[in-house]
Scaffold this active site. Structure first.
Site, PDB file in Angstrom:
ATOM      1  N   GLU A 289       1.503  46.451  24.636  1.00 43.72           N
ATOM      2  CA  GLU A 289       0.931  47.224  23.533  1.00 43.72           C
ATOM      3  C   GLU A 289       0.533  46.285  22.400  1.00 43.72           C
ATOM      4  O   GLU A 289       1.278  45.372  22.041  1.00 43.72           O
ATOM      5  CB  GLU A 289       1.989  48.220  23.043  1.00 43.72           C
ATOM      6  CG  GLU A 289       1.589  49.017  21.813  1.00 43.72           C
ATOM      7  CD  GLU A 289       2.748  49.819  21.239  1.00 43.72           C
ATOM      8  OE1 GLU A 289       2.483  50.744  20.469  1.00 43.72           O
ATOM      9  OE2 GLU A 289       3.915  49.500  21.567  1.00 43.72           O
ATOM     10  N   LYS A 352      -3.520  56.398  22.692  1.00 42.60           N
ATOM     11  CA  LYS A 352      -2.164  56.935  22.700  1.00 42.60           C
ATOM     12  C   LYS A 352      -2.139  58.385  22.226  1.00 42.60           C
ATOM     13  O   LYS A 352      -2.822  58.755  21.263  1.00 42.60           O
ATOM     14  CB  LYS A 352      -1.272  56.063  21.806  1.00 42.60           C
ATOM     15  CG  LYS A 352       0.206  56.400  21.872  1.00 42.60           C
ATOM     16  CD  LYS A 352       1.002  55.399  21.038  1.00 42.60           C
ATOM     17  CE  LYS A 352       2.488  55.682  21.083  1.00 42.60           C
ATOM     18  NZ  LYS A 352       3.247  54.736  20.234  1.00 42.60           N
ATOM     19  N   CYS A 402       4.157  52.826  24.830  1.00 45.73           N
ATOM     20  CA  CYS A 402       5.416  52.827  24.083  1.00 45.73           C
ATOM     21  C   CYS A 402       6.141  54.167  24.111  1.00 45.73           C
ATOM     22  O   CYS A 402       6.584  54.630  25.153  1.00 45.73           O
ATOM     23  CB  CYS A 402       5.148  52.379  22.642  1.00 45.73           C
ATOM     24  SG  CYS A 402       6.653  52.074  21.677  1.00 45.73           S
TER      25      CYS A 402
END
Length: 526
Positions: A289, A352, A402
């Site tokens: 990330e 995301k 994440c």
């Protein structure tokens, strides 16, 4: 019951507050780093004895105390994370930590309060406890944007036969079995203690029946797990399509990562690691990330370096990087993952979905603007499109960035849409050397089991690795080291009930919980 056991049970009942706190600390010890998984099977017993002789209001407070002990010791890493990397003042970091811990503790308080309406001398107490617990866990997974961090079932992530039931029920089924056994142990001890005192013990036949049912259910879950392990392993033998995937762990210092002076050095370090991985002839290189600390596509010189590297090596490169879109009313920023093709061209981008509260956005910031002044380190990101895949030739990647890997529904939707493999990229440098990176890894195991897909993980400072479709952590890297790990990743195409039906089991438990409350309040009102 032996005299020592009688004394222990008597103390739990006579000293409810220490017993409640003991349960909270035992719950924490189930999870990494301590990782004493077997404690989960008895962790709630002291709490159940603590609430047995008291009223509903005090039961709630005892449960709340147990929850505070649990979450204050489980997510302690939030303070240094917010303080060091989120740039929050110490007072604000501690306040947010306390508020989140107390909010999560409310669910344990509601658990003990709801159990007030169920007679602990009857077998239905044993069956009601896991229904109530799982119903509340599911509620926690989505209420106020959701924070399903380390649900009880995650404590068993390395007990392979047990967790295979997750391909039907999700992680909630494992939580259910754990609480069911806790309830049975409490019921058996209560019966033995009452019997020795001739103090209206539960009916012996009911006790035996409850024990038999729980043991049968547990044995069935274990047997199913052994069967599914054999099925998954068999499916991975023979003519199975595979890809060689390399995960790259750069170990970039978070304090320097976004400094302009280190931007070039960061990119060069990742390029060197990519070339090192190239010796293994991978089909795909996975970088963490925000591995690229710049706006991909818009900073031309740095972007061209990545594109040229993919072209030179003839491989796909998946890398995290921030991105933005310009609109008439302004800009929208995203935490993204870019896929670069072997021809040196950008193939696809994933944005995301589940953003980190107070890290990537300010919850209710539009109604409480003063919060933005307190939490000045937080970003202002937008969410992408849920369930969107990243296409890599004949393989579709289900990318999870994440925090969103802890939400089961996200990986499930990607698998349902045709993902061949789940790829988790993350930057756990925020957590330092606390237990958080280990806790984070433990939850990824269930995404592989639930959907029967291999899971590849690339983390900036670790833990990177590979989880097979049966939930085995086949390979992993240590924390805070540079590392390259190349793996032959199979494409598993087994279908699961969980992928098709989602959180149906958890929804059933929540519906049953609502029914229990309706019966209880309806009965009392009548």
């Amino acid at each position: 019951m032996k005299p020592a056991a009688k004394k222990t049970v008597a103390r739990l009942t006579a000293h409810p507050w220490p017993a409640a706190l003991l349960s909270g600390l035992m719950l924490t010890a189930c999870f990494p780093k301590a990782g004493i998984a077997w404690l989960a099977w008895v962790a709630l017993v002291p709490l159940l004895f603590a609430i047995r002789p008291v009223s509903g209001r005090k039961r709630f407070l005892l449960g709340f105390a147990a929850g505070c002990a649990h979450y204050l010791s489980l997510i302690y890493w939030l303070v240094p994370t917010l303080r060091t990397y989120g740039e929050l003042p110490l007072v604000a970091a501690v306040l947010l930590f306390l508020l989140l811990s107390m909010y999560l503790a409310l669910y344990v308080g509601f658990f003990t309060f709801i159990m007030t309406g169920i007679d602990s001398r009857r077998g239905r107490f044993v069956s009601a406890a896991p229904v109530v617990w799982v119903g509340l866990e599911y509620l926690r997974s989505f209420l106020l944007s959701g924070f399903p961090w380390e649900l009880l079932g995650y404590s068993q992530y390395d007990v392979l036969p047990l967790i295979q039931i997750a391909d039907i029920t999700g992680v909630y089924g494992v939580s259910f079995i754990i609480v069911l056994v806790n309830g049975l142990i409490f019921y058996l001890l209560s019966w033995a203690l009452s019997r020795s005192k001739n103090n209206c013990p539960p009916n012996g036949r009911r006790v035996a029946y409850a024990a038999a049912v729980v043991l049968l259910v547990t044995a069935a879950v274990w047997g199913y797990g052994k069967y599914r392990l054999a099925v998954v392993d068999q499916s991975l033998r023979g003519d199975v399509q595979t890809r060689r995937i390399s995960v790259v762990q750069g170990n970039i210092d978070q304090n320097k990562k976004w400094e302009i002076a280190f931007k070039q050095a960061t990119v060069e370090k990742y390029l060197a690691l990519c070339r090192r991985a190239g010796k293994d002839s991978p089909d795909l290189l996975v970088l963490p990330e925000t591995a690229m600390p710049f706006f991909f596509r818009y900073e031309k010189a740095l972007t061209e370096k990545i594109l040229a590297q993919a072209d030179e090596m003839g491989v796909y490169i998946l890398t995290g990087a921030p991105s933005f879109e310009k609109h008439d009313v302004g800009f929208e920023f995203y935490n993204s993952a870019y896929l670069v093709g072997p021809d040196g061209k950008i193939v696809d981008r994933y944005d995301k979905i589940h953003l980190v509260p107070f890290g990537e956005y300010i919850p209710m910031g539009q109604w409480f603007p003063f919060v933005e002044k307190i939490v000045f380190g937080a970003g202002d990101f937008s969410a992408g499109t849920e369930g969107r895949l990243v296409g890599m030739g004949q393989w579709d990647l289900g990318v999870q960035i994440c925090f969103e890997i802890i939400f089961p529904s996200s990986a499930r939707l990607m698998t349902k849409n045709g993902a061949s493999v789940i790829v988790n990229i993350t930057n756990d440098a925020w957590y330092g050397r606390t237990s958080a990176p280990y806790q984070h890894l433990s939850m990824t195991v269930f995404r592989a089991v639930e959907n029967r897909r291999a899971l590849v993980r690339s983390a900036n400072t670790g833990i990177s690795g590979y989880v097979d479709p049966a939930g085995r952590i086949v390979a992993k890297t240590p924390l805070f080291t540079e590392a390259v790990l190349t793996l032959q990743v199979p494409e598993c195409r087994l279908s699961t009930i969980y992928t098709l039906m989602g959180e149906g089991f958890a929804m059933f438990c929540l519906a049953a919980l609502v029914f229990v409350l309706w019966r209880w309040y309806g009965y009392n009102a009548g």
